[in-house]
Enzyme design. Structure first.
Site, PDB file in Angstrom:
ATOM      1  N   LYS A 121     140.076 -39.910  40.465  1.00 51.16           N
ATOM      2  CA  LYS A 121     140.031 -40.884  39.371  1.00 51.16           C
ATOM      3  C   LYS A 121     139.903 -42.265  39.996  1.00 51.16           C
ATOM      4  O   LYS A 121     140.877 -42.880  40.403  1.00 51.16           O
ATOM      5  CB  LYS A 121     141.302 -40.794  38.526  1.00 51.16           C
ATOM      6  CG  LYS A 121     141.131 -41.226  37.059  1.00 51.16           C
ATOM      7  CD  LYS A 121     140.726 -42.664  36.866  1.00 51.16           C
ATOM      8  CE  LYS A 121     141.896 -43.612  37.086  1.00 51.16           C
ATOM      9  NZ  LYS A 121     141.495 -45.042  36.865  1.00 51.16           N
ATOM     10  N   PRO A 122     138.668 -42.808  40.114  1.00 44.58           N
ATOM     11  CA  PRO A 122     138.493 -44.136  40.693  1.00 44.58           C
ATOM     12  C   PRO A 122     138.907 -45.212  39.700  1.00 44.58           C
ATOM     13  O   PRO A 122     138.980 -44.975  38.488  1.00 44.58           O
ATOM     14  CB  PRO A 122     136.995 -44.199  40.985  1.00 44.58           C
ATOM     15  CG  PRO A 122     136.381 -43.303  39.952  1.00 44.58           C
ATOM     16  CD  PRO A 122     137.379 -42.205  39.711  1.00 44.58           C
ATOM     17  N   THR A 125     153.088 -50.991  42.575  1.00 45.21           N
ATOM     18  CA  THR A 125     154.382 -50.319  42.490  1.00 45.21           C
ATOM     19  C   THR A 125     154.722 -49.988  41.049  1.00 45.21           C
ATOM     20  O   THR A 125     155.292 -48.927  40.763  1.00 45.21           O
ATOM     21  CB  THR A 125     155.471 -51.211  43.113  1.00 45.21           C
ATOM     22  OG1 THR A 125     155.159 -51.417  44.502  1.00 45.21           O
ATOM     23  CG2 THR A 125     156.846 -50.566  43.002  1.00 45.21           C
ATOM     24  N   GLU A 166     151.069 -44.930  47.849  1.00 47.07           N
ATOM     25  CA  GLU A 166     150.841 -46.096  48.721  1.00 47.07           C
ATOM     26  C   GLU A 166     150.778 -47.286  47.788  1.00 47.07           C
ATOM     27  O   GLU A 166     149.785 -47.498  47.095  1.00 47.07           O
ATOM     28  CB  GLU A 166     149.549 -45.904  49.521  1.00 47.07           C
ATOM     29  CG  GLU A 166     149.435 -46.839  50.704  1.00 47.07           C
ATOM     30  CD  GLU A 166     148.758 -48.142  50.327  1.00 47.07           C
ATOM     31  OE1 GLU A 166     149.511 -49.152  50.152  1.00 47.07           O
ATOM     32  OE2 GLU A 166     147.533 -48.176  50.203  1.00 47.07           O
ATOM     33  N   ARG A 223     140.945 -61.448  54.224  1.00 47.05           N
ATOM     34  CA  ARG A 223     140.092 -60.272  54.055  1.00 47.05           C
ATOM     35  C   ARG A 223     140.120 -59.835  52.595  1.00 47.05           C
ATOM     36  O   ARG A 223     141.173 -59.755  51.962  1.00 47.05           O
ATOM     37  CB  ARG A 223     140.583 -59.143  54.959  1.00 47.05           C
ATOM     38  CG  ARG A 223     139.786 -57.872  54.901  1.00 47.05           C
ATOM     39  CD  ARG A 223     140.147 -56.968  56.068  1.00 47.05           C
ATOM     40  NE  ARG A 223     141.561 -56.666  56.108  1.00 47.05           N
ATOM     41  CZ  ARG A 223     142.082 -55.472  55.819  1.00 47.05           C
ATOM     42  NH1 ARG A 223     141.306 -54.473  55.459  1.00 47.05           N
ATOM     43  NH2 ARG A 223     143.379 -55.259  55.905  1.00 47.05           N
ATOM     44  N   CYS A 277     146.749 -54.604  50.019  1.00 50.74           N
ATOM     45  CA  CYS A 277     148.186 -54.333  49.983  1.00 50.74           C
ATOM     46  C   CYS A 277     148.873 -54.725  51.284  1.00 50.74           C
ATOM     47  O   CYS A 277     150.079 -55.004  51.290  1.00 50.74           O
ATOM     48  CB  CYS A 277     148.430 -52.866  49.674  1.00 50.74           C
ATOM     49  SG  CYS A 277     147.615 -51.730  50.807  1.00 50.74           S
TER      50      CYS A 277
END
Length: 518
Positions: free
Chosen positions: A210-211, A268, A288, A316, A322
């Site tokens: 699921k992108p 989160t 993650e 970047r 993250c």
């Protein structure tokens, strides 16, 4: 110049790729030359539309133009994808393959990803806004996981345990869990899929991907090449959907009895929701999640190296990473010197459309992200912070561009102190002692990455041990690599991706006791 022109991503081959891509762009022939820019999704080996025939428009954040359309799937469609992956997992066509055969398929996928890197980079830049050089760099990084796990597929070893009883033999095997749901973010639409999918496939699982709704086109390009590599139908399935369907789709993936494990990269807050859904079925889960990375510069540091690392770790992907540095803790004796060098380095940053040569900072991904960055900076400004440089959107560049920013005089009551800004904003705090730096660095519920610069070996060993994070960059602003374990502690996640440990989320240990022997 950011990334040391750019040690992160630019190689001679990449420069040739950039020239080739820009020629196509300048000729106005961009989309016509693409065979990987797709408008349907892959379920059970078929390229399909949604059952409702609704679509999601994918826009370029640099200029608002529509890049393409993808199916807007609902829970009914998702269940079809799950069924397909489940049936394929239990079919002889997939379950009977040896580790070597899976390895061979992954190698073929890797070679196709490499040979189509220019087109994938173009698609990624169009839908995410990141500069072409960074898109090519992400492809190198993302492809490295496919290459790595193609090799690891043949090293999913078991164990023979010395037995305490002569009539028994004891064995442990590591077996694939089944169907893995992979929920990936928009900021690294290539690498977050390959990092998860290649590990799952190496272990022998099938996947439902699921992108993110902002960047589904890169995902479709990747699975198109997986199809061309010869994977059986139903091994790869992709669920594209709009924001209005995301919650229901995510819940369906987490609660389906046919899904054995879930891997999620994202915030989160969303991770907590998915964790709750998975708890009902006691599923394996890898998370993650967000960070709040400290970047510490001690007085013993080489300031030139520290500034280079700061530029890499902060700017970047426009700060949308993250592991991006969030709080810059600079020892008071070198704070002014470091800040001056950082400001000098930032003057070379070029902001603009990612397709243009020389651009290093693209747009933020969407309006919500722009508002978040703006609100966090304005909160700091209203509470007495000093905006050293930047601090505003750049409407002349486009609706989603934000100035590279440095904010000083940060205090604990400011959102910049406690929240992950996820944008091109440097928040500077001064400290006096090592203990104070560690106290501030660890004063967060997040613990993904941390960075520090010091030439004092004793200090390097102490601080590396005391930082409460899953990954530490010592005199280094770039730490991600396929060979190392990626992941955090506290509320930054569960499990590790990459390295030999990246297989663990996709296997179960089976214990076999063979008795009755002479």
């Amino acid at each position: 110049m950011i990334f040391q022109a750019s040690r992160l991503i630019i190689t001679v081959n990449h420069l040739h790729s950039l020239k080739s891509i820009n020629r196509v762009w300048l000729q106005g022939d961009f989309r016509r030359n693409m065979h990987l820019l797709l408008n349907k999704t892959l379920i059970n080996g078929e390229w399909v539309s949604s059952s409702s025939n609704t679509e999601l428009a994918v826009t370029n954040p640099a200029n608002g133009s529509i890049v393409g359309h993808v199916p807007d799937l609902d829970v009914h469609d998702v269940n079809k994808a799950i069924d397909a992956a489940h049936k394929t997992f239990h079919s002889n066509e997939w379950s009977s393959l040896t580790a070597k055969e899976r390895s061979t398929l992954l190698k073929k996928w890797y070679l196709l990803l490499e040979s189509n890197r220019n087109e994938i980079a173009s698609i990624m830049t169009m839908e995410s806004g990141k500069p072409l050089a960074e898109s090519l760099g992400e492809i190198t990084y993302g492809n490295s996981f496919v290459e790595w796990f193609a090799e690891e597929a043949r090293r999913v070893y078991g164990e023979i345990i010395p037995t305490p009883q002569k009539q028994k033999r004891l064995f442990l095997t590591r077996e694939p869990i089944g169907v893995a749901a992979l929920i990936t973010p928009w900021n690294f639409p290539h690498a977050m899929i390959t990092r998860k999918a290649s590990a799952a496939i190496a272990a022998g699982c099938t996947v439902v991907i699921k992108p993110a709704e902002d960047t589904p086109l890169t995902a479709l390009a990747l699975v198109k090449l997986a199809e061309e590599a010869g994977f059986p139908k139903g091994v790869f399935n992709v669920v594209t959907c709009s924001r209005k369907n995301v919650a229901a789709v995510g819940e369906a993936l987490c609660t389906s009895k046919q899904i054995a494990g879930v891997s999620f990269t994202g915030s989160t807050e969303v991770g907590r929701i998915l964790y709750r859904h998975c708890a009902e079925g006691i599923k394996k889960i890898g998370l993650e999640l967000g960070g709040n990375a400290p970047f510490i510069v001690f007085e013993s540091a080489n300031l030139e190296k520290a500034v280079t690392g700061a530029m890499t770790s902060k700017f970047r992907n426009c700060g949308q990473a993250c592991v991006a540095s969030n709080r810059f803790l600079i020892q008071d004796t070198v704070s002014d010197a470091f800040t001056a060098k950082l400001l000098t380095a930032m003057k070379s940053l070029q902001v603009g459309d990612g397709k243009d040569q020389g651009v290093q900072i693209g747009p933020l991904i969407n309006t919500a992200q722009l508002h978040k960055v703006s609100d966090i900076v304005e909160d700091a400004r209203s509470k007495g912070a000093h905006i050293v440089v930047g601090g505003r959107p750049i409407p002349g560049k486009g609706e989603l561009f934000y100035e590279p920013t440095v904010v000083a005089n940060i205090t604990p009551d400011m959102r910049l102190y406690t929240e992950e800004v996820f944008g091109p904003v440097v928040a500077i705090l001064k400290f006096k002692t090592e203990d104070e730096a560690l106290r501030i660095a660890n004063d967060t519920n997040r613990g993904l990455a941390g960075y520090f610069y010091s030439e004092n070996l004793n200090q390097v060993m102490r601080v590396s041990r005391k930082l409460e994070v899953g990954m530490v960059g010592v005199n280094e602003g770039l730490l991600s690599t396929a060979e190392a374990a990626f992941g955090g502690v506290k509320e930054s996640g569960i499990g590790r991706e990459g390295s030999r440990h990246g297989i663990d989320d996709y296997v179960e240990i089976k214990y076999i006791c063979l008795g009755g022997l002479d």
